[in-house]
Design a protein around this motif. Sequence first.
Motif, PDB file in Angstrom:
ATOM      1  N   VAL A 142     -24.970  -9.321 -17.790  1.00  0.00           N
ATOM      2  CA  VAL A 142     -23.718  -8.707 -17.347  1.00  0.00           C
ATOM      3  C   VAL A 142     -22.994  -9.747 -16.497  1.00  0.00           C
ATOM      4  CG1 VAL A 142     -22.686  -6.748 -16.120  1.00  0.00           C
ATOM      5  CG2 VAL A 142     -24.975  -6.513 -17.118  1.00  0.00           C
ATOM      6  N   ALA A 143     -21.706  -9.956 -16.742  1.00  0.00           N
ATOM      7  CA  ALA A 143     -20.966 -10.962 -15.971  1.00  0.00           C
ATOM      8  C   ALA A 143     -19.709 -10.351 -15.363  1.00  0.00           C
ATOM      9  CB  ALA A 143     -20.596 -12.132 -16.871  1.00  0.00           C
ATOM     10  N   LYS A 144     -19.277 -10.961 -14.276  1.00  0.00           N
ATOM     11  CA  LYS A 144     -18.077 -10.475 -13.567  1.00  0.00           C
ATOM     12  C   LYS A 144     -17.100 -11.627 -13.398  1.00  0.00           C
ATOM     13  CE  LYS A 144     -18.115 -10.342  -9.024  1.00  0.00           C
ATOM     14  NZ  LYS A 144     -18.355  -9.991  -7.607  1.00  0.00           N
ATOM     15  N   ASP A 145     -15.829 -11.379 -13.699  1.00  0.00           N
ATOM     16  CA  ASP A 145     -14.798 -12.395 -13.490  1.00  0.00           C
ATOM     17  C   ASP A 145     -13.691 -11.782 -12.649  1.00  0.00           C
ATOM     18  OD1 ASP A 145     -12.918 -14.361 -13.631  1.00  0.00           O
ATOM     19  OD2 ASP A 145     -12.724 -14.381 -15.813  1.00  0.00           O
ATOM     20  N   THR A 146     -13.498 -12.344 -11.452  1.00  0.00           N
ATOM     21  CA  THR A 146     -12.444 -11.793 -10.582  1.00  0.00           C
ATOM     22  C   THR A 146     -11.229 -12.721 -10.539  1.00  0.00           C
ATOM     23  OG1 THR A 146     -13.527 -12.806  -8.691  1.00  0.00           O
ATOM     24  CG2 THR A 146     -14.042 -10.506  -9.121  1.00  0.00           C
ATOM     25  N   ASP A 147     -11.311 -13.798 -11.288  1.00  0.00           N
ATOM     26  CA  ASP A 147     -10.210 -14.761 -11.309  1.00  0.00           C
ATOM     27  C   ASP A 147      -9.233 -14.375 -12.419  1.00  0.00           C
ATOM     28  OD1 ASP A 147      -8.639 -17.000 -11.083  1.00  0.00           O
ATOM     29  OD2 ASP A 147      -9.894 -18.165 -12.451  1.00  0.00           O
ATOM     30  N   ILE A 148      -8.669 -13.180 -12.303  1.00  0.00           N
ATOM     31  CA  ILE A 148      -7.912 -12.640 -13.428  1.00  0.00           C
ATOM     32  C   ILE A 148      -6.765 -11.767 -12.902  1.00  0.00           C
ATOM     33  CG2 ILE A 148      -9.505 -10.654 -13.654  1.00  0.00           C
ATOM     34  CD1 ILE A 148      -9.283 -10.975 -16.667  1.00  0.00           C
ATOM     35  N   ALA A 149      -5.659 -11.728 -13.618  1.00  0.00           N
ATOM     36  CA  ALA A 149      -4.532 -10.875 -13.235  1.00  0.00           C
ATOM     37  C   ALA A 149      -4.029 -10.147 -14.476  1.00  0.00           C
ATOM     38  CB  ALA A 149      -3.412 -11.719 -12.649  1.00  0.00           C
ATOM     39  N   ARG A 150      -3.551  -8.919 -14.254  1.00  0.00           N
ATOM     40  CA  ARG A 150      -3.032  -8.131 -15.378  1.00  0.00           C
ATOM     41  C   ARG A 150      -1.504  -8.093 -15.293  1.00  0.00           C
ATOM     42  NH1 ARG A 150      -1.688  -2.912 -15.379  1.00  0.00           N
ATOM     43  NH2 ARG A 150      -2.867  -2.554 -13.493  1.00  0.00           N
ATOM     44  N   ARG A 175       7.193   4.603 -28.519  1.00  0.00           N
ATOM     45  CA  ARG A 175       7.712   5.958 -28.294  1.00  0.00           C
ATOM     46  C   ARG A 175       9.186   5.827 -27.888  1.00  0.00           C
ATOM     47  NH1 ARG A 175       4.794   9.586 -24.026  1.00  0.00           N
ATOM     48  NH2 ARG A 175       4.028   7.538 -23.678  1.00  0.00           N
ATOM     49  N   ASP A 176      10.047   6.622 -28.490  1.00  0.00           N
ATOM     50  CA  ASP A 176      11.492   6.542 -28.227  1.00  0.00           C
ATOM     51  C   ASP A 176      12.021   5.119 -28.387  1.00  0.00           C
ATOM     52  OD1 ASP A 176      11.294   9.222 -27.591  1.00  0.00           O
ATOM     53  OD2 ASP A 176      10.968   8.815 -25.452  1.00  0.00           O
ATOM     54  N   GLY A 177      11.480   4.413 -29.376  1.00  0.00           N
ATOM     55  CA  GLY A 177      12.005   3.073 -29.685  1.00  0.00           C
ATOM     56  C   GLY A 177      11.501   1.950 -28.792  1.00  0.00           C
ATOM     57  N   THR A 178      10.651   2.270 -27.815  1.00  0.00           N
ATOM     58  CA  THR A 178      10.131   1.176 -26.973  1.00  0.00           C
ATOM     59  C   THR A 178       8.607   1.255 -26.889  1.00  0.00           C
ATOM     60  OG1 THR A 178      10.186   2.396 -24.883  1.00  0.00           O
ATOM     61  CG2 THR A 178      12.174   1.136 -25.463  1.00  0.00           C
ATOM     62  N   LYS A 179       8.005   0.165 -26.442  1.00  0.00           N
ATOM     63  CA  LYS A 179       6.555   0.121 -26.249  1.00  0.00           C
ATOM     64  C   LYS A 179       6.251  -0.779 -25.047  1.00  0.00           C
ATOM     65  CE  LYS A 179       6.336  -3.557 -29.690  1.00  0.00           C
ATOM     66  NZ  LYS A 179       6.070  -3.873 -31.088  1.00  0.00           N
ATOM     67  N   ASP A 180       4.994  -0.756 -24.589  1.00  0.00           N
ATOM     68  CA  ASP A 180       4.576  -1.613 -23.475  1.00  0.00           C
ATOM     69  C   ASP A 180       3.523  -2.590 -23.993  1.00  0.00           C
ATOM     70  OD1 ASP A 180       6.061   0.211 -22.047  1.00  0.00           O
ATOM     71  OD2 ASP A 180       4.305   1.327 -21.331  1.00  0.00           O
ATOM     72  N   ILE A 181       3.585  -3.819 -23.504  1.00  0.00           N
ATOM     73  CA  ILE A 181       2.555  -4.801 -23.857  1.00  0.00           C
ATOM     74  C   ILE A 181       1.912  -5.290 -22.558  1.00  0.00           C
ATOM     75  CG2 ILE A 181       2.057  -7.040 -24.920  1.00  0.00           C
ATOM     76  CD1 ILE A 181       4.391  -6.632 -26.782  1.00  0.00           C
ATOM     77  N   SER A 182       0.587  -5.131 -22.470  1.00  0.00           N
ATOM     78  CA  SER A 182      -0.134  -5.602 -21.276  1.00  0.00           C
ATOM     79  C   SER A 182      -1.104  -6.691 -21.706  1.00  0.00           C
ATOM     80  CB  SER A 182      -0.931  -4.458 -20.649  1.00  0.00           C
ATOM     81  OG  SER A 182      -0.071  -3.410 -20.310  1.00  0.00           O
ATOM     82  N   PHE A 183      -1.344  -7.635 -20.803  1.00  0.00           N
ATOM     83  CA  PHE A 183      -2.334  -8.678 -21.097  1.00  0.00           C
ATOM     84  C   PHE A 183      -2.843  -9.267 -19.791  1.00  0.00           C
ATOM     85  CE2 PHE A 183       0.627 -12.134 -20.194  1.00  0.00           C
ATOM     86  CZ  PHE A 183       1.860 -11.553 -20.467  1.00  0.00           C
ATOM     87  N   THR A 184      -3.934 -10.031 -19.895  1.00  0.00           N
ATOM     88  CA  THR A 184      -4.484 -10.655 -18.688  1.00  0.00           C
ATOM     89  C   THR A 184      -4.406 -12.175 -18.819  1.00  0.00           C
ATOM     90  OG1 THR A 184      -6.733 -10.661 -19.582  1.00  0.00           O
ATOM     91  CG2 THR A 184      -6.105  -8.754 -18.272  1.00  0.00           C
TER      92      THR A 184
END
Length: 403
Positions: free
Chosen positions: A254-262, A298-307
């Motif tokens: 199991v590994a943990k990475d905290t050097d990340i932003a969303r 939805r209603d012609g728009t969407k959201d894109i999330s990434f890290t």
Amino acid sequence: MSLIVQKFGGSSVADAEHVNNVAGIVTDTYKKGNNVIVVVSAQGDTTDDLIEKANEINPNASKREKDMLLAAGEQISISLLAMAIEKLGYPVISLLGWQAGFQTTSAHTDARIKRVITDRIKKELDKKNIIIVAGFQGLSRYDDITTLGRGGSDTSAVALAAATHADLCQIYTDVEGVYTADPRKVNNAKKLSEISYDEMLELATLGAQVLHNRSVEMAKKYNLELEVLSSLTCAPGTIVKEVTNVEKMLISGVAKDTDIARISVVGVPDIPGLAFKLFSKMAAKGVNVDIILQSIGRDGTKDISFTVAKNKLDDTLEALNQFMPAVKAQKVVHDERVAKISIVGAGMETHAGVASKMFEALFDAQINIQMISTSEIKVSVLIDLADADRAVSAIHSKFFDEV
Ligand code: ADP
Ligand code: ASP
Ligand code: MG
């Protein structure tokens, strides 16, 4: 007679007592009739301290000058170790990265080794010298000092072992090997006797700092076995190699990475080509995007999330700010208080239910999952940073404590 490369990390050479201890390990190996090349990191927290010094004076210093400064840490440790070995009466010479023939790209602070020209190393071996090489550094084609990225001494050692066709490459550190989780954070983490390159590469990339991920990549490329072990106990450690004999465990760690932003780009038009436009902007900025999640339109728009890695957040936001009006996105939000928790294991290729077991552990601990990504041998989840250590423990117990 064998040629052995031994690498010692910062905590293994933190002070005079530790340096003398390492001198003992190296000379014991040499006494047995072996040729020995040693790679060392900077003492203790030296590299962190140097970064702090730079920031006090100029937080926006050029990467070239940062490299000039950071490489100084390893110059101290190689000379001190050579002095300790001299005192024991053995022939020894310390070499900086460029003297040992490390040629790198010119990507300062994150350079890649292009080749190691071993002429000098060979001459010193012919003279029967124990050779102490500064890890983490090299020289660009413009004759400037470069560094290989944090933790890069492991990669220096593996590159030297490959270039000199060494018989053995040992990575000495402050724990007894590679464990099923960080043994400093998870009490009942278990030491692995062996692990495959692919699993180790995933673990290293996903946050297990025990090996620099490029060192594993290189070891796999040259089919070089690595042994990870403790410089304090020298007990048999973990062998990193192509195929492991141990019965495939469901997961190996199991590994943990905290050097990340969303980052979330909210309300972009739900039309073809949007993701392409967005991520080509990231690529042009040299930003490596990790987990990606796109909502249903939805209603012609969407959201894109990434890290992205935390140190790429500013570049990313800058690129998005230029880009947003052109695609008529509503807003960009970001969160640095996130952590990526991953499980890695070749066993999941052939066993169903591994991901659900991980999600069950998180549910039991009442930890919310923000994003999920999977590959053949890993599952990663993005969660709140505050829950990170609890999540690692809960997942580790689920896989390793329950029979
Ligand atoms: P060095 O200075 O020797 O290069 P590092 O600090 O870079 O040592 O790496 C060793 C540390 O990696 C250990 O002290 C441990 O806390 C951490 N670590 C994280 N995950 C693991 C793991 N799965 N197995 C072993 N160590 C791990
Ligand atoms: N001294 C460098 C660092 O702290 C390289 C290493 O330890 O491998 O990142
Ligand atoms: Mg390290």
